[in-house]
Design a protein around this motif. Structure first.
Motif, PDB file in Angstrom:
ATOM      1  N   VAL A  25     -99.768 -22.946  -1.530  1.00 36.80           N
ATOM      2  CA  VAL A  25    -100.840 -23.897  -1.234  1.00 36.80           C
ATOM      3  C   VAL A  25    -102.164 -23.310  -1.732  1.00 36.80           C
ATOM      4  O   VAL A  25    -102.663 -22.339  -1.175  1.00 36.80           O
ATOM      5  CB  VAL A  25    -100.903 -24.206   0.272  1.00 36.80           C
ATOM      6  CG1 VAL A  25    -102.061 -25.146   0.569  1.00 36.80           C
ATOM      7  CG2 VAL A  25     -99.581 -24.810   0.739  1.00 36.80           C
ATOM      8  N   GLN A  26    -102.709 -23.882  -2.793  1.00 38.13           N
ATOM      9  CA  GLN A  26    -103.969 -23.404  -3.354  1.00 38.13           C
ATOM     10  C   GLN A  26    -105.178 -24.029  -2.646  1.00 38.13           C
ATOM     11  O   GLN A  26    -106.240 -23.424  -2.568  1.00 38.13           O
ATOM     12  CB  GLN A  26    -104.037 -23.756  -4.851  1.00 38.13           C
ATOM     13  CG  GLN A  26    -102.859 -23.240  -5.668  1.00 38.13           C
ATOM     14  CD  GLN A  26    -102.895 -21.743  -5.872  1.00 38.13           C
ATOM     15  OE1 GLN A  26    -103.829 -21.066  -5.457  1.00 38.13           O
ATOM     16  NE2 GLN A  26    -101.859 -21.214  -6.496  1.00 38.13           N
ATOM     17  N   ARG A  27    -105.012 -25.249  -2.171  1.00 37.53           N
ATOM     18  CA  ARG A  27    -106.072 -25.954  -1.451  1.00 37.53           C
ATOM     19  C   ARG A  27    -105.407 -26.804  -0.378  1.00 37.53           C
ATOM     20  O   ARG A  27    -104.461 -27.523  -0.671  1.00 37.53           O
ATOM     21  CB  ARG A  27    -106.877 -26.831  -2.422  1.00 37.53           C
ATOM     22  CG  ARG A  27    -108.062 -27.518  -1.774  1.00 37.53           C
ATOM     23  CD  ARG A  27    -108.950 -28.215  -2.803  1.00 37.53           C
ATOM     24  NE  ARG A  27    -108.309 -29.376  -3.402  1.00 37.53           N
ATOM     25  CZ  ARG A  27    -107.839 -29.410  -4.633  1.00 37.53           C
ATOM     26  NH1 ARG A  27    -107.892 -28.330  -5.408  1.00 37.53           N
ATOM     27  NH2 ARG A  27    -107.290 -30.499  -5.129  1.00 37.53           N
ATOM     28  N   PHE A  28    -105.904 -26.701   0.850  1.00 39.77           N
ATOM     29  CA  PHE A  28    -105.242 -27.417   1.943  1.00 39.77           C
ATOM     30  C   PHE A  28    -105.682 -28.873   1.931  1.00 39.77           C
ATOM     31  O   PHE A  28    -106.701 -29.246   2.536  1.00 39.77           O
ATOM     32  CB  PHE A  28    -105.527 -26.769   3.296  1.00 39.77           C
ATOM     33  CG  PHE A  28    -104.627 -27.303   4.371  1.00 39.77           C
ATOM     34  CD1 PHE A  28    -103.307 -26.901   4.437  1.00 39.77           C
ATOM     35  CD2 PHE A  28    -105.082 -28.228   5.292  1.00 39.77           C
ATOM     36  CE1 PHE A  28    -102.455 -27.401   5.415  1.00 39.77           C
ATOM     37  CE2 PHE A  28    -104.244 -28.738   6.273  1.00 39.77           C
ATOM     38  CZ  PHE A  28    -102.919 -28.323   6.324  1.00 39.77           C
ATOM     39  N   ASP A  29    -104.919 -29.679   1.234  1.00 45.77           N
ATOM     40  CA  ASP A  29    -105.151 -31.120   1.121  1.00 45.77           C
ATOM     41  C   ASP A  29    -103.801 -31.794   1.351  1.00 45.77           C
ATOM     42  O   ASP A  29    -103.063 -32.061   0.403  1.00 45.77           O
ATOM     43  CB  ASP A  29    -105.708 -31.448  -0.259  1.00 45.77           C
ATOM     44  CG  ASP A  29    -106.057 -32.923  -0.432  1.00 45.77           C
ATOM     45  OD1 ASP A  29    -105.565 -33.747   0.361  1.00 45.77           O
ATOM     46  OD2 ASP A  29    -106.808 -33.249  -1.368  1.00 45.77           O
ATOM     47  N   PRO A  30    -103.438 -32.058   2.624  1.00 43.93           N
ATOM     48  CA  PRO A  30    -102.092 -32.547   2.917  1.00 43.93           C
ATOM     49  C   PRO A  30    -101.704 -33.793   2.142  1.00 43.93           C
ATOM     50  O   PRO A  30    -100.578 -33.894   1.637  1.00 43.93           O
ATOM     51  CB  PRO A  30    -102.138 -32.810   4.430  1.00 43.93           C
ATOM     52  CG  PRO A  30    -103.177 -31.868   4.936  1.00 43.93           C
ATOM     53  CD  PRO A  30    -104.206 -31.809   3.859  1.00 43.93           C
ATOM     54  N   ALA A  67    -101.814 -27.762  14.396  1.00 43.12           N
ATOM     55  CA  ALA A  67    -101.767 -29.223  14.281  1.00 43.12           C
ATOM     56  C   ALA A  67    -101.827 -29.654  12.817  1.00 43.12           C
ATOM     57  O   ALA A  67    -101.098 -30.560  12.389  1.00 43.12           O
ATOM     58  CB  ALA A  67    -102.920 -29.845  15.066  1.00 43.12           C
ATOM     59  N   GLU A  68    -102.696 -29.009  12.024  1.00 47.55           N
ATOM     60  CA  GLU A  68    -102.792 -29.339  10.599  1.00 47.55           C
ATOM     61  C   GLU A  68    -101.496 -29.005   9.870  1.00 47.55           C
ATOM     62  O   GLU A  68    -101.018 -29.774   9.031  1.00 47.55           O
ATOM     63  CB  GLU A  68    -103.962 -28.588   9.976  1.00 47.55           C
ATOM     64  CG  GLU A  68    -105.325 -29.043  10.452  1.00 47.55           C
ATOM     65  CD  GLU A  68    -106.437 -28.132   9.998  1.00 47.55           C
ATOM     66  OE1 GLU A  68    -107.571 -28.611   9.836  1.00 47.55           O
ATOM     67  OE2 GLU A  68    -106.183 -26.911   9.826  1.00 47.55           O
ATOM     68  N   ALA A  69    -100.929 -27.838  10.203  1.00 52.34           N
ATOM     69  CA  ALA A  69     -99.686 -27.431   9.544  1.00 52.34           C
ATOM     70  C   ALA A  69     -98.541 -28.375   9.914  1.00 52.34           C
ATOM     71  O   ALA A  69     -97.722 -28.726   9.056  1.00 52.34           O
ATOM     72  CB  ALA A  69     -99.336 -25.997   9.935  1.00 52.34           C
ATOM     73  N   ARG A  70     -98.481 -28.806  11.175  1.00 51.57           N
ATOM     74  CA  ARG A  70     -97.420 -29.741  11.577  1.00 51.57           C
ATOM     75  C   ARG A  70     -97.548 -31.068  10.827  1.00 51.57           C
ATOM     76  O   ARG A  70     -96.537 -31.661  10.424  1.00 51.57           O
ATOM     77  CB  ARG A  70     -97.484 -29.991  13.089  1.00 51.57           C
ATOM     78  CG  ARG A  70     -96.941 -28.844  13.934  1.00 51.57           C
ATOM     79  CD  ARG A  70     -96.728 -29.270  15.377  1.00 51.57           C
ATOM     80  NE  ARG A  70     -96.310 -28.141  16.190  1.00 51.57           N
ATOM     81  CZ  ARG A  70     -97.126 -27.401  16.926  1.00 51.57           C
ATOM     82  NH1 ARG A  70     -98.436 -27.698  16.954  1.00 51.57           N
ATOM     83  NH2 ARG A  70     -96.672 -26.387  17.625  1.00 51.57           N
TER      84      ARG A  70
END
Length: 250
Positions: A25-30, A67-70
């Motif tokens: 993951v280079q940028r956290f943009d789900p 929560a973000e990871a889930r």
């Protein structure tokens, strides 16, 4: 008389090399991450549908919250892949994995850390070189692994810290992995992953190219990305300036 007790185990546990995808993951943009995964699955459904996936948050300044990871895990599952673990990194990632109920896998971090450490070592001022020490006797060369029989669907062959030579075909759904280079003297219809521990100088050579996937040091292409004029030909695969190259063998 009482029955003889059965002390044999109900299951046999073994550990081995597993070909598994790693999402760095280079940028956290789900939304974008999930969208990109959907595109990969549409292009190569046989390869990515229900594929096991390791998430690597090591490139981020801070790992996401639980929560973000889930939310990302749920999105990836909806896209058609199966996140199974986090790549080992920091204590924060360790704590996140525990909160998510996922294991940590360490091997995926190694090749990134080696690659990213090289520029830093080159930029650092080198201390004065000490006087050369007497050269040690040459170490014994470890021979490559030779696979003489066909590698059939569902099978995997791994050459640890050496090259792999396959004298027969690699069938669709089969996988050959080497920390060095891979030489295939039959048809390649499955997957071939060279430089599995990050060796960017590794190469893949095969006599008849129909590969589902080829990769060198983690850089990969699937069949849909490969020029049609190379299919069925003798082909070599190598890494050049971070780009995976393919060419017909003369």
């Amino acid at each position: 008389m009482s029955a003889t007790p059965d002390f044999s185990p109900a299951g046999e546990l073994k550990f081995g090399q597993v070909g598994i995808a790693n999402l760095r993951v280079q940028r956290f943009d789900p939304a974008r991450l999930v969208g990109e995964m959907r595109e990969r699955l549409l292009r190569a459904p046989n390869l990515f549908e229900r594929a096991a996936l390791v998430l690597d948050f090591g490139a981020l300044p801070q790992p996401p919250s639980a929560a973000e990871a889930r939310a990302l895990l749920d999105g990836l599952r909806a896209a058609g892949v199966l996140p199974v673990a986090l790549a080992y990194g920091t204590r924060q990632i360790d704590a996140l994995a525990r909160e998510l109920g996922l294991p940590l896998l360490a091997k995926f971090r190694a090749q990134y850390e080696r690659a990213e450490a090289e520029p830093a070592r080159a930029a650092a001022a080198a201390p004065p070189a000490p006087a050369p020490a007497p050269a040690p006797p040459p170490a014994a060369v470890q021979p490559g692994l030779i696979q003489r029989t066909p590698v059939r669907s569902g099978q995997q062959v791994y050459a640890e810290q050496r090259d792999l030579t396959v004298l027969a075909a690699v069938g669709a759904g089969a996988e050959v992995i080497a920390d060095g280079s891979i030489h295939i003297y039959g048809a390649l219809r499955g997957r071939a992953l060279a430089g599995a521990q990050g060796n960017a100088d590794a190469r893949i050579f095969c006599r008849e190219f129909h590969a589902e996937l080829v990769a060198v040091a983690g850089h990969y292409k699937v069949l849909e990305d490969i020029p049609k004029d190379l299919r069925g030909k003798a082909v070599q695969v190598w890494l050049e300036h971070g780009q995976l190259k393919l060419a017909a063998l003369e």
